[in-house]
Design an enzyme around this catalytic site. Structure first.
Site, PDB file in Angstrom:
ATOM      1  N   TYR A   7       0.853  -1.194   0.000  1.00 11.21           N
ATOM      2  CA  TYR A   7       0.000   0.000   0.000  1.00 11.21           C
ATOM      3  C   TYR A   7       0.885   1.239   0.000  1.00 11.21           C
ATOM      4  O   TYR A   7       1.991   1.226   0.555  1.00 11.21           O
ATOM      5  CB  TYR A   7      -0.932  -0.014   1.232  1.00 11.21           C
TER       6      TYR A   7
ATOM      7  N   TYR B 188      -2.794   4.705   9.121  1.00 11.76           N
ATOM      8  CA  TYR B 188      -2.281   3.405   8.667  1.00 11.76           C
ATOM      9  C   TYR B 188      -1.262   2.848   9.674  1.00 11.76           C
ATOM     10  O   TYR B 188      -0.920   1.673   9.643  1.00 11.76           O
ATOM     11  CB  TYR B 188      -1.680   3.538   7.274  1.00 11.76           C
TER      12      TYR B 188
END
Ligand code: NAI
EC number: 1.3.1.9
Length: 271
Positions: A150, A160
């Site tokens: 990602y 995140y």
């Protein structure tokens, strides 16, 4: 529609939890394109039982393996080769788990023991898988290994959390091991950096729905779906991409190279 891009190829697919999983969709596409598959997941995930539906649909055995356990991985590669009657052509690593995210710890307050586990499950596991295959010489020449990443590996997405560091490490392992496996066996190793996708792992990230909407507006083509990601994996497992290795390949509708989009400007009240 099948072009038989993977006719005669044999692959191990890690990480199909349920039908939303990127690995689940990839297994279906690989099967459709003529590949034979062995499915694997952590024993705790297998207890959910969902994977048996997939196994039946694509006529694949399921072999349990915790990706942080070298004995499990050795057994998996032994059993997969026995099942196929030979070596393996491709591997999908579609695994991610963050203990600090799961337990609600902010990045600035992370628990380092949990962080070690996160890095092991989500990143060093790619090294473990490659090392197992390497030690057993289990991959065919021109084999292909793909792991999923990602863009938080390159740019900050605060929620995140530690997974950003895990993805940066994962991409580095793909590059470093990709060098050695390229020299030894012409095996290629790449990561696909995928758009945010509504799956069990994805939805664990705080504010995930806003993430998805923002990325949708920022990407000229919109977010790439799990199904499209599966198609991309097929091309990387096929002989059409034999000289692609050690890359982090963005599969994100153009998100990574867009500074700002008209949709975002308008959303802020601009013209
Ligand atoms: P998912 O939740 O369906 O898949 C994650 C898998 O990891 C599960 O099957 C789980 O059982 C497996 N796993 C966790 N711990 C394990 C262990 N110790 N041993 C073996 N397997 C283990 O979610 P998804 O989204 O399909 O995730 C697949 C990959 O895609 C992950 O690497 C994720 O980080 C990556 N990714 C996901 C995005 C998203 O927005 N969903 C975006 C970009 C990348």
């Amino acid at each position: 529609m099948s072009n038989n891009l993977l006719a005669g190829k044999k692959g191990i697919i890690f990480g199909a939890l349920d039908e939303k999983s990127i690995a689940w969709k990839t297994a279906l596409k690989c099967h459709e394109q003529g590949a034979q598959i062995v499915l694997t997941n952590a024993p705790v995930a297998l207890r959910m039982g969902e994977i048996n539906k997939l196994a039946e649909a694509i006529n694949a055995p399921v072999i349990g393996a915790d990706v942080t356990n070298m004995d499990d991985l050795k057994k998996l590669f032994e059993e997969a080769q026995a099942h196929f009657g030979g070596k393996i052509d491709f591997v999908l690593h579609s695994i991610g788990m963050s203990l600090n995210v799961r337990k609600g710890k902010h990045y600035t307050e992370m628990n380092y023991e949990w962080n070690q586990k996160t890095l092991d499950i989500s990143a060093m596991s790619l090294h473990r898988v490659l090392r197992t295959a390497w030690d057993m010489d289990a991959l065919n020449d021109w084999g292909s290994v793909v792991a999923l990443s990602y863009i938080a590996a390159q740019r900050v997405f605060p929620d995140y959390n530690e997974m950003a560091d895990a993805k940066a490490l994962l991409e580095s392992v793909a590059r470093s091991f990709g060098y050695h496996y390229g020299v030894k066996r012409k095996v290629r190793v790449n990561t696909i950096s995928q758009s945010p996708t509504r799956t069990t792992a994805g939805s664990g990230v705080k504010g995930f729905d806003s993430f998805v909407d923002y990325a949708e507006k920022m990407s000229p083509l919109g977010n790439a779906s799990a199904e499209d990601c599966a198609n991309y994996c097929v091309t990387l497992f096929s002989d059409m991409t034999r000289f692609v290795t050690m890359q982090n390949l963005f599969h994100d509708g153009g998100f990574s190279f867009t500074g700002v989009s008209q949709a975002i400007v308008e959303g802020m009240g601009g013209e």
